[in-house]
Design a protein around this motif. Structure first.
Motif, PDB file in Angstrom:
ATOM      1  N   SER A  87     -20.439 -73.335 -28.328  1.00 41.37           N
ATOM      2  CA  SER A  87     -21.371 -74.176 -27.565  1.00 41.37           C
ATOM      3  C   SER A  87     -22.327 -73.300 -26.759  1.00 41.37           C
ATOM      4  N   LYS A 118     -15.121 -75.936 -25.901  1.00 38.46           N
ATOM      5  CA  LYS A 118     -15.221 -77.338 -26.299  1.00 38.46           C
ATOM      6  C   LYS A 118     -13.937 -77.894 -26.934  1.00 38.46           C
ATOM      7  N   ALA A 166      -9.628 -81.830 -32.163  1.00 40.45           N
ATOM      8  CA  ALA A 166     -10.168 -80.482 -32.005  1.00 40.45           C
ATOM      9  C   ALA A 166      -9.296 -79.457 -32.723  1.00 40.45           C
ATOM     10  N   GLY A 170     -20.485 -84.881 -30.828  1.00 37.02           N
ATOM     11  CA  GLY A 170     -20.892 -84.780 -29.439  1.00 37.02           C
ATOM     12  C   GLY A 170     -22.091 -85.668 -29.140  1.00 37.02           C
ATOM     13  N   THR A 209      -6.686 -76.177 -21.091  1.00 38.40           N
ATOM     14  CA  THR A 209      -6.813 -76.283 -22.550  1.00 38.40           C
ATOM     15  C   THR A 209      -7.047 -74.923 -23.174  1.00 38.40           C
ATOM     16  N   ASN A 263      -5.684 -81.707 -28.064  1.00 40.97           N
ATOM     17  CA  ASN A 263      -5.893 -82.950 -28.805  1.00 40.97           C
ATOM     18  C   ASN A 263      -5.959 -82.673 -30.297  1.00 40.97           C
ATOM     19  N   ARG A 275     -10.251 -77.967 -18.673  1.00 42.48           N
ATOM     20  CA  ARG A 275     -10.758 -77.018 -19.675  1.00 42.48           C
ATOM     21  C   ARG A 275     -10.026 -75.681 -19.584  1.00 42.48           C
ATOM     22  N   ASP A 320     -12.542 -81.752 -14.416  1.00 37.25           N
ATOM     23  CA  ASP A 320     -12.845 -81.450 -15.815  1.00 37.25           C
ATOM     24  C   ASP A 320     -12.723 -79.960 -16.083  1.00 37.25           C
ATOM     25  N   GLU A 332     -12.749 -81.617 -26.086  1.00 35.95           N
ATOM     26  CA  GLU A 332     -13.357 -82.839 -26.624  1.00 35.95           C
ATOM     27  C   GLU A 332     -12.484 -83.431 -27.732  1.00 35.95           C
ATOM     28  N   SER A 333     -12.290 -84.740 -27.694  1.00 38.61           N
ATOM     29  CA  SER A 333     -11.426 -85.404 -28.676  1.00 38.61           C
ATOM     30  C   SER A 333     -12.217 -86.241 -29.676  1.00 38.61           C
ATOM     31  N   ALA A 334     -13.565 -86.184 -29.613  1.00 45.61           N
ATOM     32  CA  ALA A 334     -14.405 -86.943 -30.541  1.00 45.61           C
ATOM     33  C   ALA A 334     -14.814 -86.063 -31.714  1.00 45.61           C
ATOM     34  N   ILE A 355     -19.716 -79.302 -30.344  1.00 44.50           N
ATOM     35  CA  ILE A 355     -18.266 -79.388 -30.262  1.00 44.50           C
ATOM     36  C   ILE A 355     -17.643 -78.831 -31.535  1.00 44.50           C
TER      37      ILE A 355
END
Length: 337
Positions: A56, A111, A209, A119, A247, A206, A244, A240, A114-116, A85
């Motif tokens: 990123s 990144k 990712a 982005g 993570t 997650n 991170r 947040d 992020e679980s999506a 992401i």
């Protein structure tokens, strides 16, 4: 029969002219913020980059290929993208491997929280708009984008057709890839007093990712490239930011189990020489001073652990030599501020 052939050739010629005009209009109207780093793999001679830096904006602003070149003669480029992401990085690397054959891929894991699959819309445009039409681009769009939203990525003119009102001379000019894909930040924010959470403090990874990180590892192995994971320094004190950091620490533990090298620079301040008071642009990104320090550390690590060649005397690497003066001027610009 001759008339039919003439008619068919006329249709083909019209289609080709239309395609060229459409492609040209798309390029001119496209938002070109961060387009240089998305296109750098095309601008370089094919299979000339021995290292790819990916991730990123932390990587985009935090590692300078020209600094790596300056210190070691290692030829590299930075394909990281603002807001990108991990699933998007997977496809960006897939595209990069079509044009470059790196020996090492260095991926920043900021990144991983992020679980999506996808982005922000604008960030995904930055990633795919400059990709040439091919399987990686199509696979990225059909895998990551909801069906109802795919058209604007398949035909980005849908998004940018009204941008003609904002066009400047730079929209018609070639992209400047002299920084080999990186961006430089010249502002300074003091983060004095910041302290990260303990390195053994982790958060659950997650599945989304982690799945794409494993795909990136497999993609690198398929192409004969070593994967090096890094966590570039950041100083986010919000909740947040804590998540991170935790993570990142969890990824480090996972990487150790997988036998993948990991450089967690959040906890290597003495080694890097990063100064919390002067080397950040904000809470999240290094400025030019911090990026030079991290680039120097990475350059030394890459040279020591991967046997990468010094390309400074090779004729095929004039692109990097020609960019040395421009890079020096930008460093002077930073020092003068």
């Amino acid at each position: 029969m001759r008339k039919k052939w003439k008619g068919a050739l006329g249709v083909i010629a019209f289609a080709l002219i239309f395609a060229l005009l459409f492609s040209g209009a798309s390029y001119v109207l496209r938002d070109k913020r961060y387009a240089a780093n998305a296109s750098v793999v095309y601008a370089l001679p094919k299979n000339s980059a021995d290292v790819l830096f990916a991730g990123s904006s932390h990587m985009l602003n935090g590692v300078y290929p020209m600094e790596v070149w300056k210190q070691t003669g290692v030829a590299s480029c930075n394909i990281a993208q603002n807001g990108q992401i991990i699933p998007e990085t997977y496809y960006a690397l897939m595209e990069a491997f079509r044009y470059q054959s790196p020996k090492v891929v260095v991926l920043d894991v900021y990144k991983m929280v992020e679980s999506a699959k996808m982005g922000l819309t604008v960030s995904f445009h930055f990633t795919v708009d400059s990709m040439r039409l091919g399987l990686p681009k199509l696979r990225a769009i059909f895998d990551l984008v909801p069906a109802a939203e795919r058209a604007e990525y398949l035909v980005d003119l849908i998004t940018y057709h009204t941008r003609w009102k904002e066009l400047t001379a730079s929209d018609f000019a070639p992209l400047d890839t002299t920084l080999k894909g990186s961006e430089m930040l010249f502002t300074t924010q003091s983060n004095a007093g910041y302290a990260p959470c303990p390195e053994d403090e982790t958060a659950p990874l997650n599945d989304m990712a982690l799945d794409y990180l494993q795909r990136i590892d497999a993609l690198c192995r398929k192409h004969g490239a070593a994967l090096l994971l890094v966590a570039l320094p950041f100083a986010d004190t919000e909740q947040d930011g804590l998540q991170r950091q935790q993570t990142v620490n969890a990824v480090e533990a996972w990487a150790e189990r997988q036998g993948i090298p990991f450089l967690n620079y959040i906890y290597r301040m003495d080694e890097t020489g990063i100064d919390l008071a002067s080397d950040y642009s904000d809470n999240y990104h290094l400025n030019w001073r911090g990026a030079v320090k991290i680039s120097d550390c990475l350059a030394a690590y890459l040279q020591a652990h991967y046997g990468l060649p010094d390309r400074r005397g090779e004729a095929a690497y004039a692109s990097w030599r020609d960019a040395e003066a421009s890079y020096a001027e930008r460093l002077e610009q930073g020092a003068a501020q």
